[in-house]
Design a protein around this motif. Structure first.
Motif, short mmCIF file in Angstrom:
data_model
loop_
_atom_site.label_atom_id
_atom_site.label_comp_id
_atom_site.label_asym_id
_atom_site.label_seq_id
_atom_site.Cartn_x
_atom_site.Cartn_y
_atom_site.Cartn_z
N THR A 116 0.84 -1.19 0.00
CA THR A 116 0.00 0.00 0.00
C THR A 116 0.88 1.24 0.00
N PHE A 146 0.70 5.95 0.16
CA PHE A 146 -0.06 7.20 0.30
C PHE A 146 0.66 8.29 -0.48
N ARG A 187 -1.18 1.91 -14.56
CA ARG A 187 -1.77 2.56 -13.40
C ARG A 187 -3.25 2.85 -13.66
N ALA A 207 -6.77 4.42 -11.95
CA ALA A 207 -7.12 5.32 -10.85
C ALA A 207 -8.56 5.78 -10.95
N TYR A 259 -10.95 9.04 -9.02
CA TYR A 259 -10.88 10.21 -8.15
C TYR A 259 -12.23 10.92 -8.05
N GLY A 269 -8.57 10.17 -4.00
CA GLY A 269 -8.66 9.08 -4.96
C GLY A 269 -7.92 7.82 -4.56
N TYR A 270 -8.03 6.87 -5.45
CA TYR A 270 -7.40 5.56 -5.31
C TYR A 270 -6.68 5.23 -6.61
N MET A 271 -5.49 4.63 -6.49
CA MET A 271 -4.76 4.17 -7.68
C MET A 271 -4.20 2.77 -7.42
N ASP A 272 -4.26 1.94 -8.45
CA ASP A 272 -3.65 0.62 -8.41
C ASP A 272 -2.51 0.60 -9.42
N HIS A 321 -1.56 -0.60 -3.90
CA HIS A 321 -2.81 0.12 -3.70
C HIS A 321 -2.54 1.47 -3.02
N TYR A 322 -2.89 2.56 -3.72
CA TYR A 322 -2.61 3.92 -3.25
C TYR A 322 -3.87 4.61 -2.73
N LEU A 323 -3.69 5.37 -1.66
CA LEU A 323 -4.65 6.38 -1.25
C LEU A 323 -4.01 7.73 -1.55
#
Length: 263
Positions: free
Chosen positions: A32, A34, A211, A213, A215, A230-233, A248-250
């Protein structure tokens, strides 16, 4: 290559004009991550065709053995980009960026072992299509030159890289009054690098990562600020994280919008 071509087909079908969102960079292999940024966007002419966006940002990420997205410092970024919308549907931009990124051991205890610095210049071209009153999509090609240094600005194993990014983004306007938008995007990255070690040579040009995403963008009432959450994978080719569905990004960005001011 066959897989990359299959992924490119839907990529060419999605995109939209984005006014505020600052996309997270890749932070390497993790579970994960951020990403947080603060930017200043300024109109450069009275017609609203030229604008500049400057921002500072940090990234944090987990260790390979946990899911704590704030566990380790991942990156520090300073970026400046100038945009020019030279027609109703077309835009180009150019930018310069400085990035400082810690490197960690690949095995336990995953301690920091080095620091990599990067100077980056890039340009991009985008074409936007209107799909009704609320829906738009934009396809973007972005070409980057990335030069790498260690913490003392000495050379690193990777000398420099040429990277091509193809991004598509679909935007749905929920409310024009409060500038609420929902964004969905997909970006694919291809690159070739010149290496210093083990000898001076080029590696092969190829697909590196994708990537995906989503948002939510909105204007903060009675203020000059817009915000996006948003979220990005991040799906990195041949990475350990790929077996767990990617990194997995926040992400959260705050933008201060400054109108054009005559001198």
């Amino acid at each position: 290559m066959k897989r990359a071509l299959c992924l490119l087909f839907p990529l060419l079908f999605l995109n939209s004009l984005l006014q505020a969102q600052i996309s997270p960079p890749g932070l390497g292999d993790a579970n994960t991550a951020f990403w947080g940024a603060f930017g200043i966007k300024q109109k450069l002419d009275s017609l609203g065709k030229k604008e500049a966006l400057s921002y500072v940002a940090i990234g944090r990420k987990s260790s390979p053995d946990n899911e704590t997205l704030f566990s380790k410092q991942a990156i520090f970024v300073v970026n400046h980009e100038v945009y020019h919308s030279f027609s109703p549907h077309q835009q180009y931009s150019y930018a310069i960026s400085y990035r400082r990124q810690p490197e960690y051991q690949s095995s336990e205890p995953y301690d920091k072992e080095a620091t990599e610095q990067e100077l980056r210049v890039y340009g991009r071209y985008a074409y936007t299509f209107n799909l009704g009153e609320r829906l738009k999509f934009k396809n973007t090609i972005r070409q980057e030159f990335r030069k790498f240094f260690d913490a003392d600005f000495n050379r690193t194993e990777e000398d420099f890289q040429l990277r091509t990014r193809l991004k598509s983004q679909l935007t749905y306007t929920v409310s024009r009054k409060s500038n609420q938008k929902i964004l969905v995007s997909m970006e694919e990255l291809f690159s070739i690098s010149h290496m210093n070690e083990p000898e001076h040579s080029w590696n092969h040009f190829g697909y590196r990562e994708m990537r995906i995403a989503a948002y939510y963008v909105f204007a903060i009432p009675h203020s000059p600020f817009t915000m996006d959450i948003g979220y990005m994978d991040d799906l990195i080719r041949d990475s350990r994280s790929l077996h767990k569905g990617g990194v997995h990004y926040l992400a959260a960005d705050l933008i201060w919008n400054i109108p054009y001011q005559r001198k």
